[in-house]
Scaffold this motif. Structure first.
Motif, short mmCIF file in Angstrom:
data_model
loop_
_atom_site.label_atom_id
_atom_site.label_comp_id
_atom_site.label_asym_id
_atom_site.label_seq_id
_atom_site.Cartn_x
_atom_site.Cartn_y
_atom_site.Cartn_z
N MET A 21 3.58 11.79 36.18
CA MET A 21 4.79 11.01 35.93
C MET A 21 4.49 9.76 35.11
SD MET A 21 6.48 11.50 39.72
CE MET A 21 7.87 10.39 39.47
N SER A 22 3.34 9.13 35.38
CA SER A 22 2.94 7.95 34.58
C SER A 22 2.76 8.34 33.12
CB SER A 22 1.63 7.36 35.12
OG SER A 22 1.77 6.93 36.44
N THR A 23 2.16 9.51 32.88
CA THR A 23 1.94 9.97 31.51
C THR A 23 3.26 10.25 30.81
OG1 THR A 23 -0.12 11.01 32.27
CG2 THR A 23 0.71 11.66 30.12
N LEU A 24 4.20 10.88 31.52
CA LEU A 24 5.52 11.15 30.93
C LEU A 24 6.22 9.85 30.54
CD1 LEU A 24 6.95 13.98 33.25
CD2 LEU A 24 6.23 14.20 30.87
N LEU A 25 6.19 8.89 31.44
CA LEU A 25 6.88 7.63 31.17
C LEU A 25 6.18 6.84 30.07
CD1 LEU A 25 9.41 6.28 32.19
CD2 LEU A 25 8.05 5.02 33.85
#
Length: 718
Positions: free
Chosen positions: A35-39
């Motif tokens: 999720m950190s990578t997506l954001l």
């Protein structure tokens, strides 16, 4: 420009956060990493879109905007899945199917129904999209797919997911689980509030709308904080949070807003000056926020669990001259006083690879544990000596052994335990019951226990080697105990069995107790480590520091194969874990039998001599040395040196008790006498050489020794 920089800066921050979460959760597939990578991709794409709005083709802005909106929708789908399955990290097939359907829906809306995305300083971020309804229905429902995207992915899906999460959390017994579910719900509510707030200045400052993606970063940071949280909030901690928020976040934000209004006039006259002044204002606010948070964290007057200083002081004053049963009773009282728990039980090595509880109450059943089971083996492999029930249930660090830990805590009726280890050998354990008031063991508790681990180790080591054997004398308990410790430590070495080398060593304590030691540690058939060390201090304090240091060196060798890194870690341990003011003088050596080479690091040893048989002379080779424990980072001050040994060569090192000894007339024994004895007796065995040197010293001083003496000799035979 500043809007682009902030978005790109947040993207970099999120990339770092993904690595941070991955490291903290022990690499077990935490969804927050993905999720950190997506954001990060979402905010980075928006930053590029804003950057290209003034000069790049409109198609570039459109594509970057589409990517940003798609990644935001993708992130929100993952957020929904995270909440629905919370606290589990495994996704069942139906959940996976539904999530990919929603991702496909997001992709279809963004890449087929969005017709244009423009960023201008007059209109800000504008998204044009096709109408959801056609013909007459558009008169009654004048909504576009941009509105549908916002309604579905920003409100409806996240809202339903947090409702499901909260209802599921009501069924769970864990108070921490329920608290984390509430924090997750607060995270998305915070986004909704910020999203509504950021749209208010659109009319006056249109480009503020480009921060929409950035508002989701706040939600994600709250999710990460919730996932890593293992402390139940009480009224004091809540007050502390609000005070910290007001002074460290709210006031700096008000300052930024106020200054922004003042410097707004420069936006049209001089955009560069405006951007520069805005960055200066933000930097000042960020610095002030950091300093305020740092100050409040030191004060910590709004939390009840700041017991570290008092706990450490009383641990250092624990009297080991009492009877073992009284010592255990005092240790239990310290835990109950400063941390507050229902019970404390102590288990000590009783032989046969088992640890058993000692000095139990009359109504308690003794606990006997086999240390050869897979749970303890896994904990030792992971170097985990402090384990909390809450971490095992909710954290990712112990994910692979969650079931075994659950059974262990259930069997022992405990909420935490501290493993006392010497290398890979478990010498004891301290079991801790549930905290008073039903609270759980927190990150703060883990930090304190880790820092004070050396005190717990001394406690366990004493009970294993002294208390259980009842060898503490009644006339001079301190001397007796220290003597037993020294004898035990000296016996615990790995003798060198390579026939090419002859080893001799001698250690004489001037007053029966002291902080010197010699250790031999086998790494492999071809490599062996030797350590000569002298811990500062006198009496029992020095001998206890010696015990701990010798043990920690062996523990570190299980973690690293880097010879220099080993010394760096020992330096950190001496500085931060042993009593303040303690330092280490000595030598670390690595013998490579394959090529007859000795690698060494001088840590303040007073003498290191090499006898060369070919030239029949002795030379000093130690070079410059730096004592361990004085500086935080010893790396710049130590160097690995090496010496190649040939047939008949002898390496000798010793502590300052030999070199600095004085005769009755005040004359120093010195290095010359050591070199002369080494040259004259080079044909003898290493053990015999050390005996001769010590005999010469005794004849020279003609009185009792003033300081401890340690001699280590390595002779290459062929």
């Amino acid at each position: 420009m500043v809007y682009s920089v902030i978005n790109l800066g947040l993207a970099i921050f999120l990339v770092w956060l993904s690595y941070y979460v991955d490291e903290k959760t022990n690499n077990v597939g935490n969804p927050l990493v993905f999720m950190s990578t997506l954001l990060a991709g979402c905010t980075g794409s928006m930053g590029l879109a804003v950057l290209g709005a003034g000069s790049a083709p409109g198609q570039f802005v459109f594509i970057m905007g589409q990517v940003s909106y798609f990644l935001l929708g993708f992130y929100l789908v993952q957020f929904c899945v995270y909440c629905i399955t919370y606290p589990e990290i495994e996704r069942k097939t139906p959940v996976k199917v539904i999530s990919w359907v929603l991702v496909a829906l997001c992709c279809w809306i963004v890449f087929t129904q969005f017709t244009a995305i423009n960023i201008t300083k007059f209109l800000g971020l504008r998204v044009d999209a096709k109408s959801i309804f056609t013909n007459r229905l558009t008169n009654y429902f004048p909504y576009s797919w941009s509105d549908g995207y916002s309604a579905l992915f920003l409100y409806i899906f996240p809202g339903l997911s947090i409702l499901i999460m909260l209802m599921r959390s009501e069924e769970r017994i864990s108070r921490l689980d329920h608290q984390k579910a509430i924090l997750n719900a607060i995270a998305i509510i915070a986004f909704w509030c910020l999203y509504a707030l950021i749209r208010r200045p659109d009319a006056r400052i249109p480009l503020f709308s480009t921060f929409i993606m950035a508002m989701m970063v706040v939600t994600h940071v709250l999710l990460v904080k919730s996932a890593l949280q293992n402390f139940l909030y009480d009224i004091y901690s809540i007050i502390g949070i609000f005070v910290t928020f007001f002074f460290a976040y709210f006031l700096p934000s008000v300052f930024i807003g106020f200054m922004f209004a003042i410097i707004w006039k420069y936006r049209e006259l001089s955009p560069r000056r405006f951007s520069f002044l805005l960055l200066v204002v933000i930097s000042i606010a960020a610095t002030a926020s950091y300093q305020v948070r740092k100050y409040l964290s030191r004060k910590s007057r709004f939390r009840t669990n700041q017991y570290e200083s008092d706990f450490e002081q009383e641990l250092s004053q624990l009297e080991y001259s009492d009877e073992p049963s009284e010592i255990v009773k005092n240790m239990k009282a310290l835990f109950e006083k400063h941390i507050g728990m229902q019970f404390v039980r102590v288990l000590i090595d009783c032989g046969n690879e088992e640890i058993a509880s000692i000095y139990d109450k009359e109504d308690e059943e003794p606990i006997v544990l086999d240390t050869r089971n897979i749970l303890f083996d896994s904990l030792l492999n992971q170097n985990s000596r402090i384990v909390f029930k809450s971490s095992a249930e909710m954290g990712y660090r112990f994910f692979s052994m969650r079931r075994e830990l659950g059974e262990f805590f259930k069997k022992t009726k405990s909420d935490a335990f501290i493993l006392l280890t010497e290398g890979r050998h478990i010498i004891g354990m301290i079991l801790l019951g549930e905290k008073a008031g039903g609270n759980i063991y927190s990150d703060y508790d883990e930090r304190v226990f880790s820092k004070l681990y050396s005190y717990f180790f001394v406690f366990g080591y004493y009970l294993k080697n002294i208390g259980n054997q009842e060898i503490v004398g009644t006339v001079n308990r301190e001397i007796s105990m220290s003597g037993q410790i020294i004898d035990s430590i000296q016996r615990n070495i790995d003798p060198i069995k390579n026939k090419k080398f002859d080893i001799g060593n001698m250690m004489i304590h001037a007053h029966n107790i002291g902080g010197e030691f010699i250790d031999l540690i086998r790494l492999s058939d071809d490599k062996h480590i030797f350590v000569l060390g002298d811990l500062s201090g006198k009496g029992i304090a020095a001998s206890m520091s010696m015990v701990i240091t010798k043990s920690i060196i062996r523990s570190y060798l299980n973690e690293t194969n880097d010879f220099k890194l080993l010394v760096e870690k020992v330096n950190e341990f001496v500085r931060f874990n042993l009593p303040k003011g303690t330092f280490f003088e000595g030598l670390f050596g690595l013998i490579d039998f394959a090529d007859s080479t000795v690698y060494y690091i001088n840590c303040g040893v007073p003498a290191l001599f090499l006898y060369n048989r070919a030239y029949n002379n002795v030379m000093e080779i130690q070079g410059e040395g730096h004592v361990l424990g004085f500086v935080k980072d010893i790396t710049p001050y130590i160097k690995v040196k090496k010496v190649k040994l040939n047939h008949g060569d002898i390496l000798l090192t010793c502590t300052d008790g030999l070199i600095d000894a004085h005769s009755l007339r005040g004359e120093q024994f010195g290095k010359d006498r050591v070199q002369k004895a080494l040259t004259e007796n080079s044909m003898l065995t290493s053990e015999k050489i050390s005996e001769i040197i010590y005999g010469n010293l005794v004849d020279f001083v003609s009185k009792e020794l003033e300081d401890d003496i340690s001699i280590f000799i390595l002779k290459y035979l062929k």
